[in-house]
Design a protein around this motif. Structure first.
Motif, PDB file in Angstrom:
ATOM      1  N   GLU A   8      31.104  41.695  45.328  1.00  0.00           N
ATOM      2  CA  GLU A   8      31.965  42.472  46.219  1.00  0.00           C
ATOM      3  C   GLU A   8      33.447  42.116  46.069  1.00  0.00           C
ATOM      4  O   GLU A   8      34.307  42.802  46.626  1.00  0.00           O
ATOM      5  N   LEU A   9      33.757  41.070  45.313  1.00  0.00           N
ATOM      6  CA  LEU A   9      35.154  40.681  45.114  1.00  0.00           C
ATOM      7  C   LEU A   9      35.881  41.703  44.244  1.00  0.00           C
ATOM      8  O   LEU A   9      35.287  42.317  43.356  1.00  0.00           O
ATOM      9  N   SER A  10      37.171  41.822  44.474  1.00  0.00           N
ATOM     10  CA  SER A  10      37.973  42.641  43.557  1.00  0.00           C
ATOM     11  C   SER A  10      38.110  41.860  42.252  1.00  0.00           C
ATOM     12  O   SER A  10      37.924  40.641  42.210  1.00  0.00           O
ATOM     13  N   ILE A  11      38.446  42.533  41.183  1.00  0.00           N
ATOM     14  CA  ILE A  11      38.556  41.878  39.885  1.00  0.00           C
ATOM     15  C   ILE A  11      39.636  40.804  39.912  1.00  0.00           C
ATOM     16  O   ILE A  11      39.485  39.733  39.321  1.00  0.00           O
ATOM     17  N   VAL A  12      40.725  41.040  40.620  1.00  0.00           N
ATOM     18  CA  VAL A  12      41.811  40.062  40.705  1.00  0.00           C
ATOM     19  C   VAL A  12      41.329  38.797  41.419  1.00  0.00           C
ATOM     20  O   VAL A  12      41.564  37.675  40.947  1.00  0.00           O
ATOM     21  N   ASP A  13      40.643  38.958  42.536  1.00  0.00           N
ATOM     22  CA  ASP A  13      40.125  37.796  43.256  1.00  0.00           C
ATOM     23  C   ASP A  13      39.112  37.031  42.405  1.00  0.00           C
ATOM     24  O   ASP A  13      39.113  35.800  42.378  1.00  0.00           O
ATOM     25  N   TYR A  14      38.251  37.752  41.708  1.00  0.00           N
ATOM     26  CA  TYR A  14      37.262  37.111  40.847  1.00  0.00           C
ATOM     27  C   TYR A  14      37.943  36.277  39.770  1.00  0.00           C
ATOM     28  O   TYR A  14      37.563  35.129  39.522  1.00  0.00           O
ATOM     29  N   LEU A  15      38.958  36.843  39.121  1.00  0.00           N
ATOM     30  CA  LEU A  15      39.651  36.126  38.055  1.00  0.00           C
ATOM     31  C   LEU A  15      40.389  34.900  38.591  1.00  0.00           C
ATOM     32  O   LEU A  15      40.450  33.867  37.916  1.00  0.00           O
ATOM     33  N   ILE A  16      40.918  34.993  39.791  1.00  0.00           N
ATOM     34  CA  ILE A  16      41.582  33.837  40.403  1.00  0.00           C
ATOM     35  C   ILE A  16      40.569  32.730  40.670  1.00  0.00           C
ATOM     36  O   ILE A  16      40.820  31.559  40.356  1.00  0.00           O
ATOM     37  N   TYR A  17      39.414  33.074  41.234  1.00  0.00           N
ATOM     38  CA  TYR A  17      38.369  32.079  41.475  1.00  0.00           C
ATOM     39  C   TYR A  17      37.885  31.457  40.168  1.00  0.00           C
ATOM     40  O   TYR A  17      37.656  30.248  40.080  1.00  0.00           O
TER      41      TYR A  17
END
Length: 61
Positions: A8-17
């Motif tokens: 459910e994360l946005s791609i930007v949030d996923y890449l940051i994590y």
């Protein structure tokens, strides 16, 4: 985080994590810290004038 939350994360949030997890993992060993230091150094586009100045003053003595 479970897989549903990750999906459910946005791609930007996923890449940051993912980036943060990689950095955390690399910080666990001496070789990893050396890798991160080298990566940081290679990304720099402006010189560290204070470090250069002190280095060359030591060499001239």
């Amino acid at each position: 985080m479970n897989m549903v939350e990750v999906q459910e994360l946005s791609i930007v949030d996923y890449l940051i994590y993912r980036r943060d997890a990689f950095i955390y993992s690399m910080n666990q060993s001496e070789k990893g810290r050396e890798y991160l230091d080298n990566a940081f150094r290679l990304e720099q586009t402006t010189p560290d004038r204070n470090a250069l100045s002190s280095h060359f003053k030591k060499g001239a003595s």
